[in-house]
Design an enzyme around this catalytic site. Structure first.
Site, mmCIF file in Angstrom:
data_model
loop_
_atom_site.group_PDB
_atom_site.id
_atom_site.type_symbol
_atom_site.label_atom_id
_atom_site.label_comp_id
_atom_site.label_asym_id
_atom_site.label_seq_id
_atom_site.Cartn_x
_atom_site.Cartn_y
_atom_site.Cartn_z
ATOM 1 N N ASP A 147 0.805 -1.224 0.000
ATOM 2 C CA ASP A 147 0.000 0.000 0.000
ATOM 3 C C ASP A 147 0.837 1.274 0.000
ATOM 4 O O ASP A 147 0.314 2.373 0.183
ATOM 5 C CB ASP A 147 -0.976 0.012 1.184
ATOM 6 N N GLU A 206 14.030 -2.733 11.300
ATOM 7 C CA GLU A 206 14.977 -2.437 10.221
ATOM 8 C C GLU A 206 16.424 -2.594 10.697
ATOM 9 O O GLU A 206 17.275 -3.148 10.000
ATOM 10 C CB GLU A 206 14.749 -1.012 9.699
#
Length: 309
Positions: free
Chosen positions: A170, A255
């Site tokens: 998205d 991350e």
């Protein structure tokens, strides 16, 4: 006398005809010239300048790993992303479903999509799944799916020239982003728009070095960067066999859990004009309000299930 008048009349008429024909011819030439100029301008307007691609980059494939899960907007999101990637050269789309088996919806969509793709699936363990009413930020999502994509690359592509990128279904992508990352040596970085409560979030760069981070929270993170803000060299990833995302990482540290195993801060490669341009946005599709549909479901009269949305 009558004869002279007739002669004068015919002479004037002939001269008028000649002037008329000359005028028509000039108009014809002007029209022709105008049409030629319009044609040239149209060609110039439609012309797309094609910059030569360096020889060393022509064989570099971008492998984009996209985790996805069943929801009302899944098909719309994947369709939009597919049609963006159709404009990107040399890309391989790895779509990983959070499911026990491939769903017909995603299978059919990828079959119709002309982008080279691989369809994988793996179910998120129950302990890592959000409970009813739990806020989405409480647990890292898409971790098992991204790791499945990494494992597929290690087993099936190996130590070939390539770049790995995690792209959510998205987000919004400028096709220039994929050209920016294509010459990644280790790990390349750039800012992400509409992210972390800021207009943009990501590295601060000077002279092709990361000098700091623009972020609104947890600056102490080793790599305060969004998942959409970096790409990894495939040979580097394959050489570091322990490099994967930690499903138990604290919020905001997902991350860092993989980047710490791959690179040091001073080895990061700034892209996007020294991190001054945005080519990806952390957009999110709004959850649709299907109140009438819910009433039909409760009445055991749902909309036609054969019409796929």
């Amino acid at each position: 006398m009558l004869r002279q008048r007739r002669l004068l009349y015919f002479s004037v008429a002939a001269l008028g005809a000649v002037v008329y024909l000359v005028t028509l011819y000039k108009l014809h030439l002007q029209t022709q010239d105008c049409q030629q100029r319009l044609s040239q301008e149209r060609k110039a307007f439609l012309h797309v300048t094609k910059f030569p691609v360096p020889e060393q980059l022509r064989s570099v494939t971008v492998y984009m790993i996209t985790p996805t899960y069943a929801r009302w907007t899944q098909k719309a999101d994947l369709t939009r992303l597919c049609q963006t990637l159709m404009h990107v050269r040399q890309i391989h789309w790895i779509v990983v479903e959070d499911a026990v088996s491939p769903t017909p919806l995603v299978t059919k969509l990828l079959r119709r999509c002309t982008v080279p793709s691989t369809h994988l699936h793996t179910r998120t363990p129950e302990r890592l799944r959000l409970k009813g009413g739990e806020p989405t930020w409480r647990k890292c999502r898409g971790v098992e799916q991204r790791n499945a994509g990494l494992e597929w690359l290690r087993r099936n592509v190996g130590n070939e020239e390539g770049v790995v990128y995690f792209g959510d279904d998205d987000n919004t992508y400028d096709v220039e982003l994929f050209e920016q990352m294509r010459d990644t040596k280790k790990v390349s970085v750039w800012p992400v728009g509409i992210c972390g409560g800021l207009r943009f979030e990501g590295p601060l760069c000077k002279n092709d070095k990361v000098t700091g981070w623009h972020t609104g929270w947890a600056l102490e993170r080793p790599f305060p960067i969004d998942m959409a803000g970096f790409a990894i060299s495939l040979p580097l990833l394959v050489s570091r066999t322990n490099a994967r995302l930690d499903p138990d990482a604290k919020i905001g540290y997902l991350e860092s859990s993989i980047l710490e195993k791959l690179v040091a801060i001073d080895e990061l490669e700034p892209k996007a004009s020294n991190c001054t341009k945005v080519f990806v946005w952390h957009t999110r599709t709004e959850v649709p309000k299907l109140t009438h549909e819910q009433k039909l479901i409760e009445a055991n009269m749902p909309s036609n299930p054969d019409i796929e949305t």
